[in-house]
Design a protein around this motif. Structure first.
Motif, PDB file in Angstrom:
ATOM      1  N   MET A 181      19.612   4.709 -16.666  1.00 22.22           N
ATOM      2  CA  MET A 181      19.174   6.074 -16.395  1.00 22.22           C
ATOM      3  C   MET A 181      17.671   6.076 -16.154  1.00 22.22           C
ATOM      4  O   MET A 181      16.931   5.482 -16.923  1.00 22.22           O
ATOM      5  CB  MET A 181      19.500   6.988 -17.579  1.00 22.22           C
ATOM      6  CG  MET A 181      20.981   7.184 -17.803  1.00 22.22           C
ATOM      7  SD  MET A 181      21.313   8.330 -19.161  1.00 22.22           S
ATOM      8  CE  MET A 181      20.880   9.885 -18.418  1.00 22.22           C
ATOM      9  N   ASN A 182      17.260   6.750 -15.108  1.00 18.20           N
ATOM     10  CA  ASN A 182      15.823   6.902 -14.868  1.00 18.20           C
ATOM     11  C   ASN A 182      15.352   8.215 -15.487  1.00 18.20           C
ATOM     12  O   ASN A 182      16.128   8.970 -16.071  1.00 18.20           O
ATOM     13  CB  ASN A 182      15.521   6.822 -13.367  1.00 18.20           C
ATOM     14  CG  ASN A 182      16.224   7.902 -12.571  1.00 18.20           C
ATOM     15  OD1 ASN A 182      16.644   8.917 -13.107  1.00 18.20           O
ATOM     16  ND2 ASN A 182      16.350   7.681 -11.274  1.00 18.20           N
ATOM     17  N   TRP A 183      14.042   8.483 -15.372  1.00 20.46           N
ATOM     18  CA  TRP A 183      13.481   9.697 -15.976  1.00 20.46           C
ATOM     19  C   TRP A 183      14.190  10.945 -15.479  1.00 20.46           C
ATOM     20  O   TRP A 183      14.551  11.831 -16.252  1.00 20.46           O
ATOM     21  CB  TRP A 183      11.994   9.820 -15.662  1.00 20.46           C
ATOM     22  CG  TRP A 183      11.152   8.706 -16.147  1.00 20.46           C
ATOM     23  CD1 TRP A 183      10.351   7.899 -15.384  1.00 20.46           C
ATOM     24  CD2 TRP A 183      10.969   8.262 -17.496  1.00 20.46           C
ATOM     25  NE1 TRP A 183       9.703   6.984 -16.174  1.00 20.46           N
ATOM     26  CE2 TRP A 183      10.066   7.195 -17.483  1.00 20.46           C
ATOM     27  CE3 TRP A 183      11.495   8.659 -18.711  1.00 20.46           C
ATOM     28  CZ2 TRP A 183       9.664   6.529 -18.626  1.00 20.46           C
ATOM     29  CZ3 TRP A 183      11.098   7.998 -19.862  1.00 20.46           C
ATOM     30  CH2 TRP A 183      10.198   6.949 -19.812  1.00 20.46           C
ATOM     31  N   LYS A 184      14.383  11.000 -14.171  1.00 24.68           N
ATOM     32  CA  LYS A 184      14.978  12.191 -13.560  1.00 24.68           C
ATOM     33  C   LYS A 184      16.400  12.429 -14.079  1.00 24.68           C
ATOM     34  O   LYS A 184      16.775  13.552 -14.398  1.00 24.68           O
ATOM     35  CB  LYS A 184      14.967  12.037 -12.041  1.00 24.68           C
ATOM     36  CG  LYS A 184      15.300  13.277 -11.278  1.00 24.68           C
ATOM     37  CD  LYS A 184      15.085  13.030  -9.792  1.00 24.68           C
ATOM     38  CE  LYS A 184      15.305  14.264  -8.979  1.00 24.68           C
ATOM     39  NZ  LYS A 184      14.971  14.060  -7.563  1.00 24.68           N
ATOM     40  N   SER A 185      17.189  11.373 -14.192  1.00 26.73           N
ATOM     41  CA  SER A 185      18.571  11.542 -14.658  1.00 26.73           C
ATOM     42  C   SER A 185      18.613  11.934 -16.136  1.00 26.73           C
ATOM     43  O   SER A 185      19.488  12.688 -16.556  1.00 26.73           O
ATOM     44  CB  SER A 185      19.395  10.282 -14.397  1.00 26.73           C
ATOM     45  OG  SER A 185      18.872   9.173 -15.079  1.00 26.73           O
ATOM     46  N   LYS A 186      17.658  11.436 -16.928  1.00 26.14           N
ATOM     47  CA  LYS A 186      17.596  11.828 -18.337  1.00 26.14           C
ATOM     48  C   LYS A 186      17.246  13.307 -18.473  1.00 26.14           C
ATOM     49  O   LYS A 186      17.841  14.022 -19.272  1.00 26.14           O
ATOM     50  CB  LYS A 186      16.583  10.967 -19.085  1.00 26.14           C
ATOM     51  CG  LYS A 186      17.033   9.537 -19.240  1.00 26.14           C
ATOM     52  CD  LYS A 186      15.980   8.694 -19.910  1.00 26.14           C
ATOM     53  CE  LYS A 186      16.442   7.248 -19.963  1.00 26.14           C
ATOM     54  NZ  LYS A 186      15.512   6.393 -20.691  1.00 26.14           N
ATOM     55  N   THR A 233      17.747  15.596 -16.203  1.00 19.03           N
ATOM     56  CA  THR A 233      18.884  16.352 -15.672  1.00 19.03           C
ATOM     57  C   THR A 233      19.992  16.474 -16.716  1.00 19.03           C
ATOM     58  O   THR A 233      20.611  17.527 -16.855  1.00 19.03           O
ATOM     59  CB  THR A 233      19.410  15.695 -14.385  1.00 19.03           C
ATOM     60  OG1 THR A 233      18.349  15.638 -13.432  1.00 19.03           O
ATOM     61  CG2 THR A 233      20.566  16.479 -13.796  1.00 19.03           C
ATOM     62  N   LEU A 234      20.237  15.393 -17.471  1.00 21.97           N
ATOM     63  CA  LEU A 234      21.224  15.433 -18.543  1.00 21.97           C
ATOM     64  C   LEU A 234      20.875  16.522 -19.552  1.00 21.97           C
ATOM     65  O   LEU A 234      21.740  17.305 -19.957  1.00 21.97           O
ATOM     66  CB  LEU A 234      21.282  14.079 -19.253  1.00 21.97           C
ATOM     67  CG  LEU A 234      22.102  14.035 -20.541  1.00 21.97           C
ATOM     68  CD1 LEU A 234      23.585  14.035 -20.223  1.00 21.97           C
ATOM     69  CD2 LEU A 234      21.740  12.825 -21.373  1.00 21.97           C
ATOM     70  N   ASP A 243      21.347  19.996 -18.017  1.00 26.24           N
ATOM     71  CA  ASP A 243      22.778  20.316 -17.961  1.00 26.24           C
ATOM     72  C   ASP A 243      23.325  20.687 -19.337  1.00 26.24           C
ATOM     73  O   ASP A 243      24.308  21.414 -19.442  1.00 26.24           O
ATOM     74  CB  ASP A 243      23.574  19.138 -17.399  1.00 26.24           C
ATOM     75  CG  ASP A 243      23.327  18.918 -15.918  1.00 26.24           C
ATOM     76  OD1 ASP A 243      22.762  19.815 -15.257  1.00 26.24           O
ATOM     77  OD2 ASP A 243      23.678  17.825 -15.422  1.00 26.24           O
ATOM     78  N   LEU A 267      11.128  15.914 -12.034  1.00 27.57           N
ATOM     79  CA  LEU A 267      12.399  16.383 -11.460  1.00 27.57           C
ATOM     80  C   LEU A 267      12.333  16.522  -9.943  1.00 27.57           C
ATOM     81  O   LEU A 267      13.325  16.294  -9.254  1.00 27.57           O
ATOM     82  CB  LEU A 267      12.807  17.712 -12.096  1.00 27.57           C
ATOM     83  CG  LEU A 267      13.297  17.617 -13.535  1.00 27.57           C
ATOM     84  CD1 LEU A 267      13.378  18.995 -14.164  1.00 27.57           C
ATOM     85  CD2 LEU A 267      14.648  16.919 -13.585  1.00 27.57           C
ATOM     86  N   ASP A 320      11.276  12.415  -5.542  1.00 25.41           N
ATOM     87  CA  ASP A 320      12.391  11.669  -4.962  1.00 25.41           C
ATOM     88  C   ASP A 320      12.069  10.182  -4.806  1.00 25.41           C
ATOM     89  O   ASP A 320      12.937   9.393  -4.449  1.00 25.41           O
ATOM     90  CB  ASP A 320      12.767  12.238  -3.592  1.00 25.41           C
ATOM     91  CG  ASP A 320      13.433  13.601  -3.714  1.00 25.41           C
ATOM     92  OD1 ASP A 320      14.094  13.848  -4.744  1.00 25.41           O
ATOM     93  OD2 ASP A 320      13.284  14.418  -2.789  1.00 25.41           O
ATOM     94  N   CYS A 341      17.540  12.294 -25.591  1.00 22.50           N
ATOM     95  CA  CYS A 341      18.769  12.062 -24.819  1.00 22.50           C
ATOM     96  C   CYS A 341      19.876  11.481 -25.696  1.00 22.50           C
ATOM     97  O   CYS A 341      21.051  11.776 -25.484  1.00 22.50           O
ATOM     98  CB  CYS A 341      18.494  11.121 -23.651  1.00 22.50           C
ATOM     99  SG  CYS A 341      17.648  11.903 -22.283  1.00 22.50           S
TER     100      CYS A 341
END
Length: 107
Positions: A38-43, A45-46, A49, A72, A75, A93
Motif C-alpha cells: 500500500m502506498n500513502w494514497k491507498s492508505k 483512501t482506506l 472510506d 491524495l 498521481d 491503518c
C-alpha cells in the motif's frame, strides 16, 4: 548482499541510491508473503472510506489537512510523509480492516 536479492544484483551499479535496493527488497518480501503493498494514497483512501475526514486523519498523524489533500491529489507517487508521520499513518491503518466489504474500526 542477502541471498534473496541476488536475482536483482544486475539492477544496481556503483554509487546508485541505496533506497532503490531497499524498496525492491520490501516489494520482494511483500510479494513472497502475498501481502499487498500500500502506498500513502491507498492508505489515506482506506481511512477515508472508513469514514474519517481529511482533517481527522491529519490531526491523528500530526500534519495539516492540506498535506493530506496534496498526497491524495498526487498521481506521480512523489508526495508523501516523513518517517515519524508514516509510522503514525501505518498505526492508524492497522486499526482498520475490511469486514464484509466495508472498512470498520477494530477495537
Amino acid at each position: 548482499m542477502p541471498r534473496f536479492l541476488e536475482p536483482f544484483a544486475d539492477c544496481f551499479h556503483v554509487g546508485e541510491d541505496i533506497r532503490k535496493l531497499h524498496y525492491m527488497a520490501i516489494d520482494f518480501l511483500h510479494y513472497k508473503a502475498n501481502i499487498p503493498v500500500m502506498n500513502w494514497k491507498s492508505k489515506l483512501t482506506l481511512l477515508l472510506d472508513a469514514g474519517l475526514t481529511q482533517s481527522e486523519i491529519a490531526m491523528r498523524i500530526g500534519v495539516t489537512q492540506g498535506a493530506v489533500s496534496q498526497v491524495l491529489r498526487d498521481d506521480t507517487g512523489r508526495r508523501g510523509f516523513g518517517y515519524e508521520t508514516g509510522k503514525k499513518l501505518d498505526a492508524l491503518c492497522r486499526k482498520y480492516r475490511k469486514t464484509k466489504g466495508q472498512p470498520s474500526l477494530v477495537a
